[in-house]
Design a protein around this motif. Structure first.
Motif, PDB file in Angstrom:
ATOM      1  N   TYR A 436       1.046  -1.295  -0.291  1.00  0.00           N
ATOM      2  CA  TYR A 436       0.111  -0.230   0.417  1.00  0.00           C
ATOM      3  C   TYR A 436       0.861   1.550  -0.039  1.00  0.00           C
ATOM      4  O   TYR A 436       0.261   2.375  -0.045  1.00  0.00           O
ATOM      5  N   THR A 515      -5.706   2.903  -7.186  1.00  0.00           N
ATOM      6  CA  THR A 515      -6.644   2.179  -6.729  1.00  0.00           C
ATOM      7  C   THR A 515      -7.061   0.665  -7.471  1.00  0.00           C
ATOM      8  O   THR A 515      -7.718  -0.393  -6.519  1.00  0.00           O
ATOM      9  N   ILE A 516      -6.904   0.549  -8.560  1.00  0.00           N
ATOM     10  CA  ILE A 516      -7.400  -0.575  -9.229  1.00  0.00           C
ATOM     11  C   ILE A 516      -5.843  -1.664  -8.641  1.00  0.00           C
ATOM     12  O   ILE A 516      -6.305  -2.817  -8.733  1.00  0.00           O
ATOM     13  N   ASP A 519      -6.403  -2.897  -5.295  1.00  0.00           N
ATOM     14  CA  ASP A 519      -7.391  -3.430  -5.621  1.00  0.00           C
ATOM     15  C   ASP A 519      -6.666  -5.058  -5.395  1.00  0.00           C
ATOM     16  O   ASP A 519      -6.530  -5.981  -4.774  1.00  0.00           O
ATOM     17  N   LYS A 522      -4.536  -6.210  -2.791  1.00  0.00           N
ATOM     18  CA  LYS A 522      -4.743  -7.250  -2.081  1.00  0.00           C
ATOM     19  C   LYS A 522      -5.704  -8.567  -2.264  1.00  0.00           C
ATOM     20  O   LYS A 522      -5.960  -9.256  -1.486  1.00  0.00           O
ATOM     21  N   SER A 523      -6.466  -8.168  -3.413  1.00  0.00           N
ATOM     22  CA  SER A 523      -6.900  -9.779  -4.055  1.00  0.00           C
ATOM     23  C   SER A 523      -5.995 -10.698  -4.269  1.00  0.00           C
ATOM     24  O   SER A 523      -5.807 -12.342  -3.420  1.00  0.00           O
ATOM     25  N   ALA A 549     -10.902  -9.726 -12.393  1.00  0.00           N
ATOM     26  CA  ALA A 549      -9.989  -9.137 -11.360  1.00  0.00           C
ATOM     27  C   ALA A 549      -8.673  -8.756 -12.543  1.00  0.00           C
ATOM     28  O   ALA A 549      -8.328  -8.971 -13.742  1.00  0.00           O
ATOM     29  N   ASP A 615      -7.399  -1.337   3.801  1.00  0.00           N
ATOM     30  CA  ASP A 615      -7.961  -0.439   3.015  1.00  0.00           C
ATOM     31  C   ASP A 615      -8.422   0.726   3.736  1.00  0.00           C
ATOM     32  O   ASP A 615      -8.154   1.536   2.577  1.00  0.00           O
ATOM     33  N   PRO A 620     -10.976   4.735  -0.125  1.00  0.00           N
ATOM     34  CA  PRO A 620     -12.151   4.327  -1.346  1.00  0.00           C
ATOM     35  C   PRO A 620     -12.278   5.116  -2.539  1.00  0.00           C
ATOM     36  O   PRO A 620     -12.818   6.281  -1.980  1.00  0.00           O
ATOM     37  N   LYS A 622     -14.725   4.470  -7.005  1.00  0.00           N
ATOM     38  CA  LYS A 622     -15.471   3.618  -6.958  1.00  0.00           C
ATOM     39  C   LYS A 622     -14.636   3.473  -8.579  1.00  0.00           C
ATOM     40  O   LYS A 622     -14.259   4.189  -8.966  1.00  0.00           O
ATOM     41  N   THR A 623     -14.350   2.747  -9.523  1.00  0.00           N
ATOM     42  CA  THR A 623     -12.930   2.155 -10.242  1.00  0.00           C
ATOM     43  C   THR A 623     -14.198   2.649 -11.922  1.00  0.00           C
ATOM     44  O   THR A 623     -15.037   1.174 -12.265  1.00  0.00           O
TER      45      THR A 623
END
Length: 628
Positions: A436, A515-516, A519, A522-523, A549, A615, A620, A622-623
Motif C-alpha cells: 500500500y 486504486t485498481i 485492489d 489485496k486480492s 480481477a 483498505d 476508497p 469507485k473505479t
C-alpha cells in the motif's frame, strides 16, 4: 562482469587471461567492461612490461581444454560466482580442468561473505533480510580485509596458439538492437590484430557510449579516495536521505558499477569506510542505511540467489516469490525456466510497457528517470524504486520480470542478484510486503526538487514550463503550453505536433490505476500463492480469481486470457492529483524481511476504529472499468 583467469604454467610463467564469449549486454555496459579490461591490462604491464591482459575470443567450455594443453597449464585460478549460469559454467570448467590434470583454485571476493556460507549459517535458507545476513555473518566471522596489490608478476611466456577456434554461436544475437555495424571481434581467436588485445566497441559492432561514467580500477580507486577524504559524509551517510533528483553530481557514491565489474573490491570499500566510522567522534549512521549497510543489502541478495538458483529470477518455481497475476507474464521453457519472451495478454499493457521503457508515459518524473537510465546507464536507488513501483503494483500491474530485463539491458551496475532482488522488493513479491506504500509520480519528486530541474534536464521539451506545471504539464492552459514551446498532445511517438515540440498526455489516470492495482494486490495477498504452488505451475490459479480481477485472470489458460483481451478504456482527460497517496517516506522502509515471516513497519501510524485493514490507507473510490 568479466572474470580474469590466472593460468599458471609448468615453466613458471603466468598468463592473466580473459575468455571472450558473446556478451549479453547493452552498449553502455560493453563500454564500461572494456574500460575495466583496458585498465587492468595497463596495471599488469606496469608491474611487468612483458605482460598484459590476454583476451582470447572463445567460450571457456570449448577453449580451456585446448589451452591447458597448448600452454602447458598446471593451475587455474578464478573468483567464485554464485550466479545460476556461472555455477553451471564453472562446474563444467572445473570438471574439464580435473580431466586435464589442472589444479583449480577458487577464491571468494565478489561479496563480503561467501554466499554459500551465508545460506549455511542461515539454516540452509535464502537470506531474505539484513538481520539474517548480520546474524549469519557473525557466525562466519570477521569480513576479510583485502590483500595488498602484488609488487611483481611473472612473464606470460610463449602465447602462440595452433589450434582451431570454436566460434561462439551467432544466434540469438542478444545485442542486435545495440549494433550499428558488423561485428569483427571474433575473426581470430587472438582478435583482429592477432595480439590478444582488448576489443573495441567498433570491433564488436556496438554504438558509441553516451554515458559520462567510466570504468576501471584507476577511476574506482580515485572515487573511493575522494569519498573517504570527507570523513563526516562517510561516517554519517544515510541512503534514504539522499536526493534521487540530484544529477550533477549525483547524491550517492556511484561505486556500484565498480564493484560489479571488479574494478573496486567490496571488501576494500567496506573496511575503508568502517575504519572511518570507528574513528568518528560523533554519532555515525548504522546499517541498513549506512554505506556498509548497502554492502550488506548486496550480500543479502547474493545469498538469496545462491540458494534459489535459476528460480530466483522468476516467479514460477520460486517458493519465496509471491504470485501476482501480472500482465505480460513470462513464457517458460520445457524445464520451467523463463525464456526472455512473454505473453501479451493486453495490447494496452504492452503499450504501457513500451512507453514506460522509453520514457513516454506522460508523467515527467517517470519519463526523466527512464531517459536518464537509457542515456547514462545509472539512476538513483529511489528513482529505481519509483519507476519499479509505477510499472508493477503502483500503476501498470505489469510483471516485475519485464522491468528487471530492461534494467539488465541498460544498467552499468547490473548485478543479476541485486537487480532481481530489488524488483521483487519493489513489486512486493519478496523481501517486502507493504504494497500500500506507493510512490506518487507527482508529489514524491517535489520533496527534493520543487523546481523540476531533473525533469527539465532529461525531458528538455519541458524545460520552459512554469514550475507550477512541471510535474503535471497536462494541466497547463494551452497558451502556457505554446509559450513554453511544447504541446501536451499525443502518445510520445511524435517529437513535434502542429509544428511545435510535443510531450505526451498521461497514458492513464494515476489515481484510478493505483486504486485498481491496490485492489489487485489485496486480492492476490488474500489468495496467498507462491511460485512453487502446483496451481501456479499448472495454471489453475485462475480459478481462485474472478474473471474481472486485474491481470489475465479470464478463462483457464493464457490463450483464453489473450483471446478475451481485457482492456481498460483510457481516460481522455485524466485528472491526476495527490489525494489518497500513501507516500513511502522511509524509502520502502529499507529493512524488509521474509514475506512468509512478516515485515517490520518502519513508519508507525495511528489507526482509527475503521483502520483495521489495509483498505484504510487509500481512500476508497469507485473505479470505472470498461471492457472494449
Amino acid at each position: 562482469m568479466y572474470t580474469v583467469l590466472e593460468l599458471a604454467r609448468i615453466d613458471g610463467n603466468t598468463c592473466n587471461t580473459v575468455l571472450l564469449p558473446r556478451w549479453k549486454n547493452g552498449w553502455l555496459t560493453g563500454h564500461r567492461r572494456l574500460d575495466c579490461m583496458n585498465d587492468v591490462s595497463a596495471s599488469i604491464t606496469k608491474l611487468n612490461p612483458k605482460s598484459k591482459l590476454h583476451v582470447v575470443r572463445e567460450a571457456p567450455q570449448t577453449l580451456l581444454p585446448k589451452l591447458f594443453k597448448e600452454w602447458r597449464v598446471t593451475h587455474l585460478v578464478f573468483e567464485k560466482d554464485t550466479d545460476a549460469y556461472a555455477r553451471d559454467r564453472d562446474a563444467e570448467v572445473s570438471k574439464l580442468a580435473k580431466e586435464a590434470g589442472v589444479e583449480v583454485v577458487i577464491k571468494v571476493g565478489r561479496t563480503l561473505y561467501d554466499p554459500d556460507e551465508l545460506v549455511k549459517e542461515n539454516g540452509g535458507r535464502p537470506t531474505m533480510s539484513i538481520s539474517q545476513v548480520e546474524k549469519a555473518g557473525s557466525k562466519i566471522g570477521d569480513i576479510p580485509r583485502p590483500i595488498p596489490v602484488p609488487r611483481m608478476l611473472p612473464s606470460p611466456g610463449d602465447t602462440k596458439i595452433d589450434f582451431k577456434q570454436a566460434h561462439p554461436a551467432q544466434e540469438p544475437d542478444f545485442n542486435a538492437i545495440q549494433r550499428n555495424s558488423t561485428e569483427s571481434s571474433y575473426v581470430s581467436i587472438a582478435g583482429p590484430g592477432g595480439d590478444f588485445a582488448v576489443p573495441t566497441l567498433h570491433e564488436m559492432g556496438l554504438k558509441d557510449a553516451t554515458t559520462q561514467h567510466h570504468g576501471g580500477e584507476t577511476v574506482g580507486q580515485h572515487v573511493l579516495d575522494e569519498i573517504i577524504k570527507n570523513e563526516m559524509w562517510t561516517a554519517t551517510f544515510e541512503k534514504p536521505k539522499t536526493a534521487p533528483t540530484a544529477f550533477a553530481p549525483q547524491a550517492t557514491t556511484l561505486l556500484s558499477p565498480h564493484m560489479h565489474f571488479g574494478s573496486l573490491s567490496c571488501r576494500e570499500f567496506y573496511w575503508r569506510v568502517q575504519d572511518v566510522v570507528d574513528k568518528h567522534k560523533g554519532k555515525a549512521s548504522q546499517p541498513p542505511v549506512s554505506l556498509t549497510g548497502q554492502l550488506l543489502f548486496r550480500d543479502m541478495y547474493f545469498g538469496a540467489q545462491a540458494k534459489l538458483g535459476w528460480y530466483f529470477g522468476q516467479t514460477e518455481g520460486n517458493d519465496h516469490n509471491r504470485f501476482i497475476p501480472w500482465h505480460l507474464r513470462s513464457k517458460l521453457d520445457e524445464k520451467g525456466i523463463i525464456t526472455g519472451e512473454y505473453t501479451i495478454d493486453s495490447e494496452e499493457a504492452e503499450s504501457w510497457f513500451q512507453r514506460w521503457k522509453y520514457g513516454r508515459t506522460g508523467f515527467p518524473w517517470i519519463d526523466a528517470i527512464m531517459r536518464q537510465l537509457r542515456y547514462e546507464g545509472w539512476i538513483h536507488h529511489l528513482a529505481r524504486h519509483a519507476v519499479a513501483c509505477f510499472l508493477t503494483r503502483g500503476g501498470c500491474y505489469i510483471d516485475w520480470v519485464r522491468g528487471a530485463e530492461v534494467f539488465e539491458e541498460w544498467l552499468i551496475d547490473h548485478e543479476s542478484a541485486c537487480n532481481i532482488g530489488n524488483w521483487q522488493w519493489l513489486s512486493c513479491t519478496a523481501f517486502y510486503s507493504q504494497f500500500y506504500r506507493c510512490y506518487s509520480p507527482i508529489a514524491f519528486p517535489q520533496k527534493t526538487d520543487k523546481d523540476g530541474q531533473f525533469v527539465r534536464h532529461f525531458c528538455p521539451e519541458l524545460k520552459d514550463f512554469p514550475t507550477k506545471y512541471i510535474y503535471e504539464p497536462w494541466k497547463a492552459p494551452i497558451q502556457d503550453q505554446k509559450k513554453a514551446g511544447c504541446l501536451i498532445k499525443g502518445d510520445g511517438t511524435m517529437a513535434e505536433i502542429d509544428g511545435m515540440k510535443a510531450y505526451p498526455k498521461p497514458m492513464f489516470d494515476f489515481n484510478e490505476r493505483r486504486t485498481i492495482c491496490l485492489d489487485g494486490m489485496k486480492s492476490a495477498y488474500h489468495v496467498n500463492l507462491y511460485g512453487n504452488d502446483p496451481r501456479v505451475l499448472d495454471g489453475t490459479w485462475r480459478k481462485l480469481f474472478p474473471d474481472d480481477a486485474e491481470g489475465p485472470t479470464e478463462g483457464t489458460n493464457d490463450h483464453e486470457a489473450v483471446a478475451q483481451n481485457k482492456k481498460i478504456k483510457e481516460v481522455t482527460e485524466p485528472e491526476l492529483g495527490e489525494q489518497g497517496v500513501d507516500e513511502d517516506h522511509g524509502g520502502a522502509a529499507d529493512t524488509g524481511g521474509d514475506l512468509k515471516s512478516g515485515d517490520k513497519d518502519g513508519n508507525k501510524r495511528k489507526r482509527g476504529k475503521n483502520n483495521g485493514t489495509l483498505d484504510a490507507f487509500v481512500a476508497p473510490r469507485k473505479t470505472r472499468r470498461t471492457k472494449v
